[in-house]
Design an enzyme around this catalytic site. Structure first.
Site, PDB file in Angstrom:
ATOM      1  N   PHE A 223      54.659 -25.832 -35.031  1.00 56.10           N
ATOM      2  CA  PHE A 223      55.555 -25.967 -33.894  1.00 56.10           C
ATOM      3  C   PHE A 223      54.802 -26.617 -32.755  1.00 56.10           C
ATOM      4  CE2 PHE A 223      59.610 -24.767 -32.130  1.00 56.10           C
ATOM      5  CZ  PHE A 223      60.360 -24.530 -33.262  1.00 56.10           C
TER       6      PHE A 223
ATOM      7  N   GLN B 263      62.751 -26.235 -18.393  1.00 53.67           N
ATOM      8  CA  GLN B 263      62.391 -27.025 -19.556  1.00 53.67           C
ATOM      9  C   GLN B 263      63.562 -27.849 -20.073  1.00 53.67           C
ATOM     10  OE1 GLN B 263      61.368 -25.163 -23.619  1.00 53.67           O
ATOM     11  NE2 GLN B 263      59.478 -26.038 -22.836  1.00 53.67           N
TER      12      GLN B 263
ATOM     13  N   HIS C 231      64.610 -29.770 -23.223  1.00 52.16           N
ATOM     14  CA  HIS C 231      64.214 -29.875 -24.631  1.00 52.16           C
ATOM     15  C   HIS C 231      64.474 -31.289 -25.101  1.00 52.16           C
ATOM     16  CE1 HIS C 231      63.988 -29.245 -28.917  1.00 52.16           C
ATOM     17  NE2 HIS C 231      63.611 -27.999 -28.742  1.00 52.16           N
TER      18      HIS C 231
ATOM     19  N   LEU D  85      71.505 -28.149 -29.273  1.00 55.02           N
ATOM     20  CA  LEU D  85      70.103 -28.290 -29.633  1.00 55.02           C
ATOM     21  C   LEU D  85      69.874 -28.592 -31.103  1.00 55.02           C
ATOM     22  CD1 LEU D  85      67.388 -27.869 -28.086  1.00 55.02           C
ATOM     23  CD2 LEU D  85      67.169 -25.836 -29.481  1.00 55.02           C
TER      24      LEU D  85
ATOM     25  N   GLU E 125      63.042 -28.033 -32.511  1.00 51.86           N
ATOM     26  CA  GLU E 125      61.765 -28.685 -32.721  1.00 51.86           C
ATOM     27  C   GLU E 125      61.300 -28.517 -34.163  1.00 51.86           C
ATOM     28  OE1 GLU E 125      59.369 -27.965 -29.233  1.00 51.86           O
ATOM     29  OE2 GLU E 125      57.776 -27.406 -30.614  1.00 51.86           O
TER      30      GLU E 125
ATOM     31  N   ARG F  14      56.990 -29.957 -25.114  1.00 53.74           N
ATOM     32  CA  ARG F  14      58.325 -30.488 -24.841  1.00 53.74           C
ATOM     33  C   ARG F  14      58.405 -31.357 -23.604  1.00 53.74           C
ATOM     34  NH1 ARG F  14      61.481 -24.970 -26.564  1.00 53.74           N
ATOM     35  NH2 ARG F  14      61.049 -25.333 -28.766  1.00 53.74           N
TER      36      ARG F  14
ATOM     37  N   HIS G 141      67.183 -26.623 -21.103  1.00 53.43           N
ATOM     38  CA  HIS G 141      67.020 -25.657 -22.180  1.00 53.43           C
ATOM     39  C   HIS G 141      66.543 -24.286 -21.731  1.00 53.43           C
ATOM     40  CE1 HIS G 141      66.411 -24.451 -26.272  1.00 53.43           C
ATOM     41  NE2 HIS G 141      65.109 -24.310 -26.136  1.00 53.43           N
TER      42      HIS G 141
ATOM     43  N   ARG H  31      57.113 -23.905 -21.222  1.00 51.29           N
ATOM     44  CA  ARG H  31      57.041 -22.936 -22.315  1.00 51.29           C
ATOM     45  C   ARG H  31      56.817 -23.650 -23.636  1.00 51.29           C
ATOM     46  NH1 ARG H  31      60.702 -21.069 -26.203  1.00 51.29           N
ATOM     47  NH2 ARG H  31      62.499 -22.108 -25.306  1.00 51.29           N
TER      48      ARG H  31
HETATM   49  C1  FAD Z   1      69.741 -23.433 -28.666  1.00 50.32           C
HETATM   50  C2  FAD Z   1      68.500 -22.654 -28.349  1.00 50.32           C
HETATM   51  C3  FAD Z   1      67.480 -22.560 -29.283  1.00 50.32           C
HETATM   52  C4  FAD Z   1      66.331 -21.820 -28.996  1.00 50.32           C
HETATM   53  N1  FAD Z   1      65.342 -21.735 -29.950  1.00 50.32           N
HETATM   54  C5  FAD Z   1      64.244 -20.975 -29.697  1.00 50.32           C
HETATM   55  C6  FAD Z   1      63.237 -20.803 -30.678  1.00 50.32           C
HETATM   56  O1  FAD Z   1      63.322 -21.310 -31.789  1.00 50.32           O
HETATM   57  N2  FAD Z   1      62.160 -20.046 -30.377  1.00 50.32           N
HETATM   58  C7  FAD Z   1      62.041 -19.428 -29.168  1.00 50.32           C
HETATM   59  O2  FAD Z   1      61.057 -18.732 -28.975  1.00 50.32           O
HETATM   60  N3  FAD Z   1      62.986 -19.555 -28.224  1.00 50.32           N
HETATM   61  C8  FAD Z   1      64.094 -20.304 -28.453  1.00 50.32           C
HETATM   62  N4  FAD Z   1      65.054 -20.438 -27.482  1.00 50.32           N
HETATM   63  C9  FAD Z   1      64.942 -19.667 -26.255  1.00 50.32           C
HETATM   64  C10 FAD Z   1      65.348 -18.232 -26.507  1.00 50.32           C
HETATM   65  O3  FAD Z   1      66.316 -18.168 -27.511  1.00 50.32           O
HETATM   66  C11 FAD Z   1      65.933 -17.561 -25.264  1.00 50.32           C
HETATM   67  O4  FAD Z   1      65.105 -17.800 -24.180  1.00 50.32           O
HETATM   68  C12 FAD Z   1      66.019 -16.061 -25.478  1.00 50.32           C
HETATM   69  O5  FAD Z   1      66.728 -15.782 -26.656  1.00 50.32           O
HETATM   70  C13 FAD Z   1      66.645 -15.357 -24.299  1.00 50.32           C
HETATM   71  O6  FAD Z   1      66.870 -14.012 -24.650  1.00 50.32           O
HETATM   72  P1  FAD Z   1      67.357 -12.958 -23.564  1.00 50.32           P
HETATM   73  O7  FAD Z   1      67.452 -11.659 -24.267  1.00 50.32           O
HETATM   74  O8  FAD Z   1      66.493 -13.056 -22.379  1.00 50.32           O
HETATM   75  O9  FAD Z   1      68.792 -13.486 -23.117  1.00 50.32           O
HETATM   76  P2  FAD Z   1      70.207 -13.705 -23.934  1.00 50.32           P
HETATM   77  O10 FAD Z   1      70.042 -13.602 -25.403  1.00 50.32           O
HETATM   78  O11 FAD Z   1      70.770 -14.924 -23.366  1.00 50.32           O
HETATM   79  O12 FAD Z   1      71.023 -12.450 -23.495  1.00 50.32           O
HETATM   80  C14 FAD Z   1      71.526 -12.289 -22.209  1.00 50.32           C
HETATM   81  C15 FAD Z   1      72.359 -11.039 -22.192  1.00 50.32           C
HETATM   82  O13 FAD Z   1      72.670 -10.704 -20.851  1.00 50.32           O
HETATM   83  C16 FAD Z   1      74.014 -10.367 -20.752  1.00 50.32           C
HETATM   84  N5  FAD Z   1      74.425 -10.652 -19.376  1.00 50.32           N
HETATM   85  C17 FAD Z   1      74.247 -11.788 -18.669  1.00 50.32           C
HETATM   86  N6  FAD Z   1      74.753 -11.657 -17.440  1.00 50.32           N
HETATM   87  C18 FAD Z   1      75.263 -10.403 -17.350  1.00 50.32           C
HETATM   88  C19 FAD Z   1      75.910  -9.658 -16.334  1.00 50.32           C
HETATM   89  N7  FAD Z   1      76.186 -10.185 -15.135  1.00 50.32           N
HETATM   90  N8  FAD Z   1      76.300  -8.404 -16.613  1.00 50.32           N
HETATM   91  C20 FAD Z   1      76.076  -7.856 -17.829  1.00 50.32           C
HETATM   92  N9  FAD Z   1      75.462  -8.515 -18.814  1.00 50.32           N
HETATM   93  C21 FAD Z   1      75.052  -9.770 -18.579  1.00 50.32           C
HETATM   94  C22 FAD Z   1      74.712 -11.162 -21.822  1.00 50.32           C
HETATM   95  O14 FAD Z   1      75.896 -10.516 -22.215  1.00 50.32           O
HETATM   96  C23 FAD Z   1      73.676 -11.149 -22.930  1.00 50.32           C
HETATM   97  O15 FAD Z   1      73.848 -10.005 -23.729  1.00 50.32           O
HETATM   98  C24 FAD Z   1      66.205 -21.180 -27.759  1.00 50.32           C
HETATM   99  C25 FAD Z   1      67.233 -21.274 -26.822  1.00 50.32           C
HETATM  100  C26 FAD Z   1      68.373 -22.009 -27.097  1.00 50.32           C
HETATM  101  C27 FAD Z   1      69.432 -22.122 -26.062  1.00 50.32           C
END
Ligand code: FAD
Ligand code: SF4
Ligand code: FES
Lengths: 257, 593
Positions: free
Chosen positions: B116, B248, B250, B260, B263, B294, B361, B402
């Site tokens: 990666f 970032q 992507h 997306l 990568e 990236r 991203h 990142r």
């Molecule tokens: C398409 C894509 C591919 C990716 N691929 C990778 C990868 O291969 N490897 C890697 O390491 N990272 C990757 N990332 C980054 C990574 O997936 C995210 O940064 C990470 O999953 C974020 O997780 P989180 O738990 O912080 O937020 P999220 O999974 O976004 O969860 C947010 C949560 O907060 C809740 N929420 C939001 N606002 C409120 C509110 N006001 N009240 C109540 N609940 C709320 C939502 O309901 C949700 O449950 C990728 C990101 C994307 C977009």
């Protein structure tokens, strides 16, 4: 009501690949407002201008954002991985974000209804709780005995492949809500719950298969399936749902998994 | 209004929130509030993998991983935090495997690993296979597995509850609470989508895990719901945001759509080409080429387009070429992303290269925390009982850029730490009284929007915001473009005051919620732009054409942005401070690949 709109053109971002000129499309949407004095469902038509790669979700956003803010539906990822926006589009369950307008014959109105068999809350939003309740009942988690190993559990690529298909499920309910057995009998576990049971029953690391099979041996369990194949057709993840159900049935008889 | 009481309230049920819940719910009475059903969270969109130096397929160790993270982040990473993350990565991956995550396997049956971007052997010698993965559905598997465990542990979820305010014992928004004064969180205010009812959750510990804010941009890989709620709520209550100028982009979003393509496509051998068919990354990063970090790849692509070597009729994208890979290999390792290309662009990746362009991203910045996920209200003081983890937080393990796979890692490592710390805090803390009239702010805002008969349309203001951010604060930035963005955002904030929603109902009023989410986006955009204007250097994801080099003399520090309330509640101002970068092992070097 009918409204015709110009797309707020996106001059720099629209891809030319596969680009099709703009066209008008009419959506015929099943609406329900729980707060209306006489709460009854009705049809409403909207006509909007769309572009080649637009999906049903784009057209619905356009209506919500530019015509009628009260049009209500769930959505989040907009590319088929979160499972929020299963709906009945031209009589077939699909994700609005994966159904391209140009593939739906936009010369005729496209009908959009909530998925069937779950209580409608407002417009296209249904109460998902009964669906998730069935899912929770089949113990959708790895069951093991003894102490956890200090490193990973080993699993061969073939063993991993055995249950690969059913790991793809995004719990969108397209399958369950396309099943005539489920429509007639809301107690039936439904395809999605069985798919998620399959995911663990055939995982070489799991030891809970007997318990899950017992649960699904219930009168509302796998035996209600009449192999109509609606579920397989509906699944936006391309999971062979009916096959998974058949494999669970077979495991029930042979107790081999 | 309903009032609830829990020891720990977790806001968000993505990877970070659920990982926290698994820890805290076995130790303390815990509720998880989430605006989406847990399995709808955007963690499920993550594709490529999660890095850990398991050394299952070749030599590797956590120190190399730490170094790559620090260098990838252009030395703005807090090195103590990066070290914690790289060390705990190994256990984090094994935890997930034991919970049942279906990782791809090596011939020996162990967790397989692949290359990666930016992850290298021995401090940059060559790419290393460090990313643990499940095809290109790693995030989906993580989200499902964590939810499965939450079902097993009978975690209490409040689904489709929008948290709209966090309650603190002091009003920090005036900027007048002296350093050292104890400040604590006492709960949150939430809006129940199904009924329109307001709920107050009294809690000893509150954990923010609300994810990212990609929707401040137009072209983004982020979900419609990623509107930075947690960041904005904290900001409005006077808590600073750290390093928000680092966003970032992507490299490989589907051109025009932003969806997306991981990568992993390049990790598996995919190559970027310009209109001349040239593998242009050979010029920008001679050693690791297409697998450079990236920010570098995204800028290289944008530069190819700028210099007229873009593809397509508008010459506005480049191509991701997978055609030299075996179709069977593509199906085994990249099934989902190749399907995206087919479904959304009608391109067959077996035989045709895929049009791609950078897409917004990931927010490197966020709510500042310690390595135990405690929220900081200035460079040194924590807010008692307030925690943050995941994309909403800035620990800072990602610095200015990142590395791929380090976010799925971040949410697992710091989600777990947040859950443990929140429960531990709740075990000893006493209950606080709620402030008088805790719902006043939220109810006031909701009524203002719902009661206004006519006004600005949410979608107009949002579209203009996203357009100016894409045009003026994306891969290339200058003082001029950023000033334009700043002025636009300010004008849009004024217009936002007269926004009205059409849906006047109480039940399932998503029209209203979109309006509130827009308010969050506007506040965050203002902070992003203010930080970017002040940072007169180029570092990681932040590139200033008028200051094209890194300036460690002046800018080797974190930005701390505060929203200060002015004379009237509608008048706010962003003020900027700094916070030192923690350096342990590595001194800044030039970042070459
Ligand atoms: C398409 C894509 C591919 C990716 N691929 C990778 C990868 O291969 N490897 C890697 O390491 N990272 C990757 N990332 C980054 C990574 O997936 C995210 O940064 C990470 O999953 C974020 O997780 P989180 O738990 O912080 O937020 P999220 O999974 O976004 O969860 C947010 C949560 O907060 C809740 N929420 C939001 N606002 C409120 C509110 N006001 N009240 C109540 N609940 C709320 C939502 O309901 C949700 O449950 C990728 C990101 C994307 C977009
Ligand atoms: S099996 Fe397919 S249709 Fe059914 S819930 Fe899962 S993803 Fe949806
Ligand atoms: S919006 Fe996520 S699946 Fe359609």
């Amino acid at each position: 009501m009918t409204a015709v709109l110009e797309n707020s053109a996106e001059p720099d971002a629209t891809p030319e690949v596969g680009a099709v000129p703009s066209f008008d499309v009419t959506l015929r949407i099943r609406r329900f407002n729980p707060e209306a004095s006489e709460a009854a469902a009705y049809w409403e038509e909207f006509t909007v201008t769309a572009y080649g790669t637009d999906r049903v979700l784009d057209a619905m956003h356009k209506i919500k954002w530019e015509v009628d803010g009260s049009l209500t539906f769930r959505r989040s990822c907009a590319h088929g991985i979160c499972g929020s926006d299963a709906m009945r589009i031209n009589g077939r369950n699909r994700l609005a974000c994966k159904a391209l307008l140009k593939d739906l014959d936009p010369s005729k109105p496209i009908t959009i209804e909530p998925i069937k068999g779950l209580p409608v809350v407002k417009d296209l939003v249904v109460d998902m709780e009964p669906f998730f309740a069935s899912y929770r009942e089949i113990m959708p988690f790895l069951i093991t005995s003894g102490n956890a190993p200090s490193a990973e559990r080993l699993q061969s690529a073939e063993q991993r492949e055995r249950y690969d298909d059913t790991t793809k499920c995004i719990l969108c309910a397209a399958c369950t809500s396309s099943c005539p057995v489920f429509w007639n009998d809301g107690q039936y576990f439904g395809p999605a719950a069985i798919v998620n049971a399959h995911r663990f029953i055939f995982d070489s690391r799991d030891e809970g298969a007997e318990q899950r099979l017992e649960i699904l041996n219930d009168k509302e369990g796998v035996w209600r399936c009449r192999t109509v194949f609606n579920c397989t057709e509906a699944c936006p993840r391309g999971i062979e749902v009916t096959k998974a159900i058949q494999e669970v049935k077979r495991a029930m008889i042979t107790r081999a998994f | 209004m309903q009032t609830h009481q829990y020891d720990v309230v977790i806001v968000g049920a993505g990877g970070a929130g659920m990982r926290a819940a698994l820890e805290s719910s076995t130790r303390a009475r815990t509720a998880v509030l989430t605006k989406l059903y847990p399995t709808r969270s955007h963690t499920g969109a993550a594709q490529g993998g999660m890095c850990a130096a398991l050394a299952n397929v070749e030599e590797d160790n956590w120190e190399w991983h730490t170094f790559d993270t620090v260098k990838g982040g252009d030395y703005l990473v807090d090195q103590d935090a990066a070290e914690v993350m790289a060390k705990e990565a190994i256990e984090a991956v094994l935890d997930l495997e034991r919970m049942g995550l279906p990782f791809n396997r090596t011939p020996e049956g162990r967790i397989d690993q692949r290359r990666f971007g930016g992850h290298t052997r021995n401090h940059g010698e060559a790419a290393v296979r460090r990313s643990c993965y499940a095809a290109d559905r790693t995030g989906h598997m993580i989200l499902q597995t964590l939810y499965q465990q939450c079902v097993k542990q009978e975690v209490s979820f409040f689904n489709e509850f929008y948290v709209l305010d966090v309650l603190l014992t002091e009003d920090l928004s005036t900027g007048e609470v002296p350093e050292g004064t104890p400040v604590r969180a006492s709960g949150v205010v939430a809006y129940e989508l199904a009924t329109g009812e307001i709920h107050v959750f009294r809690a000893k510990s509150v954990v923010f895990a609300t994810g990212g804010a990609g929707k401040i941009f137009k072209t983004t890989s982020n979900a419609h719901t990623l509107t930075g709620d947690g960041m904005a709520l904290a900001l409005r209550r006077g808590i600073p945001l750290e390093d928000m100028e680092f966003f970032q982009f992507h490299p490989t979003g589907l051109a025009g759509l932003g969806i997306l393509l991981s990568e992993a496509a390049r990790g598996e051998g995919g190559i970027l080409r310009n209109s001349e068919g040239e593998r242009f990354m050979e010029r920008y990063a001679p050693t690791i080429k297409d697998l450079a970090p990236r920010d570098m790849v995204a800028r290289a692509m944008a530069n190819e387009v700028r210099e007229g070597r873009g593809c397509g009729p508008e010459k506005d994208y480049v191509l991701l070429d997978l055609t030299h890979l075996e179709p069977a290999h593509i199906d085994a390792k990249l099934p989902d992303i190749t399907e995206f290309a087919r479904t959304y662009l009608g391109v067959e990746p077996y035989t045709e290269p895929v049009p791609v362009y950078p897409t917004a991203h990931y927010a490197m910045g966020g709510v500042p925390t310690t390595i135990d996920a405690e929220v900081l209200r200035n460079p040194t003081d924590v807010v008692g009982g307030l925690f943050a983890a995941g994309e909403v937080a800035c620990v800072s393990v990602h610095g200015a850029n990142r590395l791929g796979t380090n976010s799925l890692l971040d949410i697992n490592v710091f989600g777990k730490r947040a859950g443990i710390a929140a429960a531990a805090y709740a075990a000893t803390a006493d209950w606080l009284d709620l402030p008088e009239d805790p719902t006043a702010l939220v109810i006031g805002e909701i009524e203002r929007m719902r009661d206004k008969a006519q006004g600005e349309r949410v979608s107009d203001v949002r579209r203009e915001l996203q357009e100016t951010m894409d045009a003026n604060a994306q891969v290339f930035r200058t003082a001029e473009s950023l000033e334009k963005a700043r002025d636009d955002v300010r004008a849009l904030k004024k217009r936002y005051l007269s926004v009205s929603v059409q849906d006047k109902g109480r039940r399932f009023n998503t029209d209203l919620l979109e309006a509130l989410e827009l308010g969050f986006l506007l506040d965050l955009a203002e902070v992003v732009v203010a930080g970017a204007l002040a940072r007169e250097e180029s570092r990681g994801g932040h590139f200033r054409e008028d200051f094209p080099t890194r300036d460690d003399e002046k800018f080797l520090h974190h930005t701390m942005a505060y929203l200060r309330r002015g004379a009237t509640p509608d008048e706010t101002e962003v003020t900027l401070g700094t916070k030192p970068v923690t350096m342990t092992r590595y001194q800044p070097m030039e970042r070459k690949y």
